[in-house]
Design a protein around this motif. Structure first.
Motif, PDB file in Angstrom:
ATOM      1  N   MET A 108      27.735  48.863  40.084  1.00  0.00           N
ATOM      2  CA  MET A 108      27.371  49.026  41.557  1.00  0.00           C
ATOM      3  C   MET A 108      26.772  47.912  42.363  1.00  0.00           C
ATOM      4  SD  MET A 108      27.053  51.490  43.729  1.00  0.00           S
ATOM      5  CE  MET A 108      27.700  52.654  42.936  1.00  0.00           C
ATOM      6  N   ALA A 109      26.819  48.096  43.787  1.00  0.00           N
ATOM      7  CA  ALA A 109      26.654  47.082  44.570  1.00  0.00           C
ATOM      8  C   ALA A 109      25.061  46.848  44.569  1.00  0.00           C
ATOM      9  CB  ALA A 109      26.958  46.944  46.020  1.00  0.00           C
ATOM     10  N   GLU A 110      24.582  45.638  44.733  1.00  0.00           N
ATOM     11  CA  GLU A 110      23.182  45.198  44.700  1.00  0.00           C
ATOM     12  C   GLU A 110      22.368  46.230  45.481  1.00  0.00           C
ATOM     13  OE1 GLU A 110      22.163  41.255  45.273  1.00  0.00           O
ATOM     14  OE2 GLU A 110      22.637  40.728  43.059  1.00  0.00           O
ATOM     15  N   ASN A 111      22.945  46.478  46.666  1.00  0.00           N
ATOM     16  CA  ASN A 111      22.270  47.278  47.577  1.00  0.00           C
ATOM     17  C   ASN A 111      22.160  48.746  47.417  1.00  0.00           C
ATOM     18  OD1 ASN A 111      24.644  47.645  48.440  1.00  0.00           O
ATOM     19  ND2 ASN A 111      24.392  47.021  50.647  1.00  0.00           N
ATOM     20  N   ARG A 112      22.680  49.129  46.296  1.00  0.00           N
ATOM     21  CA  ARG A 112      22.957  50.422  46.164  1.00  0.00           C
ATOM     22  C   ARG A 112      22.617  50.571  44.737  1.00  0.00           C
ATOM     23  NH1 ARG A 112      24.193  54.863  49.074  1.00  0.00           N
ATOM     24  NH2 ARG A 112      25.286  55.519  47.298  1.00  0.00           N
ATOM     25  N   LEU A 113      21.657  49.805  43.912  1.00  0.00           N
ATOM     26  CA  LEU A 113      21.494  49.937  42.423  1.00  0.00           C
ATOM     27  C   LEU A 113      20.694  51.024  42.190  1.00  0.00           C
ATOM     28  CD1 LEU A 113      20.268  46.275  41.805  1.00  0.00           C
ATOM     29  CD2 LEU A 113      22.430  47.514  40.909  1.00  0.00           C
ATOM     30  N   LEU A 114      19.901  51.713  43.044  1.00  0.00           N
ATOM     31  CA  LEU A 114      18.961  53.117  42.555  1.00  0.00           C
ATOM     32  C   LEU A 114      19.928  53.909  42.678  1.00  0.00           C
ATOM     33  CD1 LEU A 114      15.438  51.787  43.907  1.00  0.00           C
ATOM     34  CD2 LEU A 114      16.264  51.849  41.395  1.00  0.00           C
ATOM     35  N   SER A 115      21.368  53.939  43.223  1.00  0.00           N
ATOM     36  CA  SER A 115      21.913  54.988  43.312  1.00  0.00           C
ATOM     37  C   SER A 115      22.291  55.533  41.861  1.00  0.00           C
ATOM     38  CB  SER A 115      23.102  54.989  44.390  1.00  0.00           C
ATOM     39  OG  SER A 115      24.054  54.163  43.896  1.00  0.00           O
ATOM     40  N   GLN A 116      22.219  54.438  41.070  1.00  0.00           N
ATOM     41  CA  GLN A 116      22.659  54.827  39.702  1.00  0.00           C
ATOM     42  C   GLN A 116      21.596  55.775  39.038  1.00  0.00           C
ATOM     43  OE1 GLN A 116      24.567  50.844  37.754  1.00  0.00           O
ATOM     44  NE2 GLN A 116      22.407  50.366  38.987  1.00  0.00           N
ATOM     45  N   LEU A 117      20.590  56.032  39.610  1.00  0.00           N
ATOM     46  CA  LEU A 117      19.476  57.130  39.001  1.00  0.00           C
ATOM     47  C   LEU A 117      20.290  58.417  38.707  1.00  0.00           C
ATOM     48  CD1 LEU A 117      16.120  55.763  40.534  1.00  0.00           C
ATOM     49  CD2 LEU A 117      16.960  55.353  38.186  1.00  0.00           C
ATOM     50  N   LYS A 118      21.174  58.494  39.976  1.00  0.00           N
ATOM     51  CA  LYS A 118      21.880  59.836  39.735  1.00  0.00           C
ATOM     52  C   LYS A 118      22.777  59.890  38.662  1.00  0.00           C
ATOM     53  CE  LYS A 118      21.806  60.249  44.818  1.00  0.00           C
ATOM     54  NZ  LYS A 118      22.477  60.032  45.962  1.00  0.00           N
ATOM     55  N   LEU A 119      23.424  58.710  38.566  1.00  0.00           N
ATOM     56  CA  LEU A 119      24.428  58.681  37.275  1.00  0.00           C
ATOM     57  C   LEU A 119      23.609  58.773  35.983  1.00  0.00           C
ATOM     58  CD1 LEU A 119      27.341  57.758  36.385  1.00  0.00           C
ATOM     59  CD2 LEU A 119      26.654  55.315  36.777  1.00  0.00           C
ATOM     60  N   VAL A 120      22.619  58.331  35.876  1.00  0.00           N
ATOM     61  CA  VAL A 120      21.751  58.344  34.549  1.00  0.00           C
ATOM     62  C   VAL A 120      21.550  59.985  34.397  1.00  0.00           C
ATOM     63  CG1 VAL A 120      19.596  57.676  33.361  1.00  0.00           C
ATOM     64  CG2 VAL A 120      20.706  55.880  34.778  1.00  0.00           C
ATOM     65  N   GLU A 121      21.106  60.327  35.438  1.00  0.00           N
ATOM     66  CA  GLU A 121      20.925  61.868  35.237  1.00  0.00           C
ATOM     67  C   GLU A 121      22.151  62.698  34.873  1.00  0.00           C
ATOM     68  OE1 GLU A 121      18.496  64.687  34.793  1.00  0.00           O
ATOM     69  OE2 GLU A 121      17.426  62.756  35.369  1.00  0.00           O
ATOM     70  N   ALA A 122      23.245  62.230  35.612  1.00  0.00           N
ATOM     71  CA  ALA A 122      24.445  63.173  35.093  1.00  0.00           C
ATOM     72  C   ALA A 122      24.869  62.747  33.863  1.00  0.00           C
ATOM     73  CB  ALA A 122      25.534  62.741  36.102  1.00  0.00           C
ATOM     74  N   ILE A 123      24.723  61.773  33.171  1.00  0.00           N
ATOM     75  CA  ILE A 123      24.973  61.182  32.095  1.00  0.00           C
ATOM     76  C   ILE A 123      24.100  62.051  30.921  1.00  0.00           C
ATOM     77  CG2 ILE A 123      24.915  59.252  30.148  1.00  0.00           C
ATOM     78  CD1 ILE A 123      25.795  57.282  32.472  1.00  0.00           C
ATOM     79  N   ARG A 168      15.354  46.754  36.684  1.00  0.00           N
ATOM     80  CA  ARG A 168      14.442  47.470  35.512  1.00  0.00           C
ATOM     81  C   ARG A 168      14.092  48.830  35.581  1.00  0.00           C
ATOM     82  NH1 ARG A 168      11.584  42.271  36.768  1.00  0.00           N
ATOM     83  NH2 ARG A 168      10.246  43.359  38.273  1.00  0.00           N
ATOM     84  N   GLU A 169      13.740  49.373  37.029  1.00  0.00           N
ATOM     85  CA  GLU A 169      13.927  50.687  37.002  1.00  0.00           C
ATOM     86  C   GLU A 169      15.218  51.349  36.424  1.00  0.00           C
ATOM     87  OE1 GLU A 169      12.707  51.845  41.084  1.00  0.00           O
ATOM     88  OE2 GLU A 169      12.821  53.947  40.601  1.00  0.00           O
ATOM     89  N   VAL A 170      16.141  50.888  36.800  1.00  0.00           N
ATOM     90  CA  VAL A 170      17.320  51.751  36.086  1.00  0.00           C
ATOM     91  C   VAL A 170      17.440  51.623  34.584  1.00  0.00           C
ATOM     92  CG1 VAL A 170      19.822  51.577  36.012  1.00  0.00           C
ATOM     93  CG2 VAL A 170      18.757  51.351  38.163  1.00  0.00           C
ATOM     94  N   ARG A 171      16.918  50.339  34.025  1.00  0.00           N
ATOM     95  CA  ARG A 171      16.685  50.351  32.608  1.00  0.00           C
ATOM     96  C   ARG A 171      15.802  51.319  32.046  1.00  0.00           C
ATOM     97  NH1 ARG A 171      16.563  44.084  30.420  1.00  0.00           N
ATOM     98  NH2 ARG A 171      18.735  43.419  31.019  1.00  0.00           N
ATOM     99  N   ARG A 172      14.723  51.476  32.581  1.00  0.00           N
ATOM    100  CA  ARG A 172      13.579  52.254  32.165  1.00  0.00           C
ATOM    101  C   ARG A 172      14.239  53.748  32.271  1.00  0.00           C
ATOM    102  NH1 ARG A 172      11.896  47.555  31.667  1.00  0.00           N
ATOM    103  NH2 ARG A 172      13.307  47.808  29.958  1.00  0.00           N
ATOM    104  N   ALA A 173      14.888  54.320  33.115  1.00  0.00           N
ATOM    105  CA  ALA A 173      15.664  55.617  33.196  1.00  0.00           C
ATOM    106  C   ALA A 173      16.387  55.848  32.282  1.00  0.00           C
ATOM    107  CB  ALA A 173      16.201  55.727  34.663  1.00  0.00           C
ATOM    108  N   VAL A 174      17.306  54.908  31.879  1.00  0.00           N
ATOM    109  CA  VAL A 174      18.274  54.875  30.862  1.00  0.00           C
ATOM    110  C   VAL A 174      17.516  55.056  29.307  1.00  0.00           C
ATOM    111  CG1 VAL A 174      19.919  53.674  29.366  1.00  0.00           C
ATOM    112  CG2 VAL A 174      19.950  53.680  31.991  1.00  0.00           C
ATOM    113  N   GLU A 175      16.744  54.154  29.263  1.00  0.00           N
ATOM    114  CA  GLU A 175      15.883  54.395  27.894  1.00  0.00           C
ATOM    115  C   GLU A 175      15.176  55.679  27.782  1.00  0.00           C
ATOM    116  OE1 GLU A 175      15.077  49.343  27.782  1.00  0.00           O
ATOM    117  OE2 GLU A 175      13.618  50.766  28.618  1.00  0.00           O
ATOM    118  N   ALA A 176      14.330  56.189  28.831  1.00  0.00           N
ATOM    119  CA  ALA A 176      13.741  57.225  28.804  1.00  0.00           C
ATOM    120  C   ALA A 176      14.627  58.363  28.509  1.00  0.00           C
ATOM    121  CB  ALA A 176      13.042  57.532  30.147  1.00  0.00           C
ATOM    122  N   ALA A 177      15.949  58.408  29.049  1.00  0.00           N
ATOM    123  CA  ALA A 177      16.839  59.408  28.873  1.00  0.00           C
ATOM    124  C   ALA A 177      17.491  59.415  27.555  1.00  0.00           C
ATOM    125  CB  ALA A 177      18.050  59.368  30.018  1.00  0.00           C
ATOM    126  N   GLY A 178      17.190  58.268  26.984  1.00  0.00           N
ATOM    127  CA  GLY A 178      17.733  58.261  25.415  1.00  0.00           C
ATOM    128  C   GLY A 178      19.183  58.000  25.383  1.00  0.00           C
TER     129      GLY A 178
END
Ligand SMILES: NC(=O)c1ccc[n+]([C@@H]2O[C@H](COP(=O)([O-])OP(=O)(O)OC[C@H]3O[C@@H](n4cnc5c(N)ncnc54)[C@H](OP(=O)(O)O)[C@@H]3O)[C@@H](O)[C@H]2O)c1
Length: 308
Positions: free
Chosen positions: A85-100, A136-146
């Motif tokens: 994902m593009a640098e200016n859209r990195l936090l949109s990956q939080l939706k991807l983390v949730e879906a995973i 980092r925010e995406v990393r922490r969400a990935v880790e928290a989701a296991g």
């Protein structure tokens, strides 16, 4: 017999590094799936890219991070997700983390990173620091989701940095003069983009890389800007006028209003004045060169020869 390769979904497959992720996945014989956003139909360049991958066997799955239903349907068909994902859209990956997390079947996730390790960049200068903060925010969400993951630190892409001997916003070697950051001796790690793809995709089925940060630091490509300039001068026969930019002048110029230029330059500061791609040791178990010695990476010298 070749081991069974995981099915890989690439998100952001038409992007600068996403294309190389998709190509590496296909080259390594992974069943490759591409998330294709509905609006691709309006962009001839992206249509051609996805058709090129389709011709090589990739399966195109229509969907978007903004549409959870399509995302879940895509995730159910694969084992691994690689996001570019593009640098200016990195936090949109939080939706991807949730879906995973919801899908529950993903064995490995590589979020969009591929630069300096954000967990080593808490001190990064404004305004470029937000990229590290988002990663980092995406990393922490990935880790928290296991979610089983691999974070890939790929340092400086050759196309962005090496092509111009690190001249800002230029992508071919300079012809007459070259700006040198400080004395130009800080060690930098230069990595050719196709190799970033190959190393990243090599981690996806590798149990040694699970829940780790893997560093791409090809030994022959740990070179200072000064060494790279000398290498170019020797191969091209051109002697460039050297304009050294003292650290304090560089920092003063960064003080202006936030702009995309200043964002990028603040990262240049950490790379070229502070040497922060390489000023820490990495152990063999997280070194891509050590884990995947069969990858015949492109040297900085071979990369630069293309411009002769
Ligand atoms: N180490 C380095 O030197 C270096 C250099 C550049 C980038 N990077 C890193 O590499 C990663 C990817 O960067 P990139 O330059 O390759 O990205 P990019 O080409 O700018 O964009 C990648 C993809 O992001 C998706 N995207 C962009 N805008 C979107 C939007 N509004 N809505 C939904 N999706 C959108 C698109 O996906 P579709 O294909 O689906 O359209 C696009 O292809 C980043 O983490 C960046 O920090 C590292």
């Amino acid at each position: 017999m070749e081991p069974i390769k995981s099915r890989v979904l690439v998100v952001g497959c038409t992007g600068y590094i996403g294309r190389l992720m998709a190509q590496a996945s296909l080259d390594l014989n992974h069943p490759t799936y591409l998330l294709v956003r509905p609006d691709v139909v309006h962009d001839i360049r992206r249509v051609e890219i996805v058709l090129g991958f389709k011709a090589q066997g990739a399966k195109l799955l229509e969907g978007s991070l903004d549409d959870n239903e399509s995302l879940l349907a895509a995730l159910k068909q694969v084992d691994v997700v690689v996001s570019a994902m593009a640098e200016n859209r990195l936090l949109s990956q939080l939706k991807l983390v949730e879906a995973i997390k919801q899908a529950g079947n993903i064995k490995r996730f590589l979020p969009s990173e591929f630069g300096m390790d954000p967990d080593r960049m808490h001190h990064a200068l404004k305004p470029g620091n937000h990229v590290f903060e988002s990663k980092r925010e995406v990393r922490r969400a990935v880790e928290a989701a296991g979610i089983p993951h691999t974070f890939v630190s790929a340092n400086c892409f050759a196309g962005y940095f090496l092509s111009s001997l690190a001249q800002f916003a230029q992508f071919m070697p300079p012809k007459e003069k070259v700006f040198i950051y400080g004395d130009g001796t800080a060690k930098v790690v230069w990595v050719v983009e196709a190799d970033v793809g190959r190393y990243a995709l090599s981690t996806v089925d590798d149990p040694r890389a699970v829940n780790k940060t893997i560093y791409i630091r090809p030994p022959a490509n740990v070179l200072s800007q000064k060494e790279v300039v000398e290498m170019w001068e020797e191969m091209s026969g051109v002697t460039l006028v050297k304009c050294h930019i003292p650290e304090e002048d560089f920092l003063r110029d960064l003080q202006g209003p936030p702009s995309p230029k200043n964002e990028a330059l603040s990262i240049f500061y950490h790379v070229f004045y502070k040497g922060e791609c390489s000023n820490f040791d990495i152990s063999d178990d997280v070194s891509a060169s050590h884990l995947y010695p069969h990858i015949d990476y492109m040297s900085a010298s071979s990369y630069l020869k293309r411009f002769l």
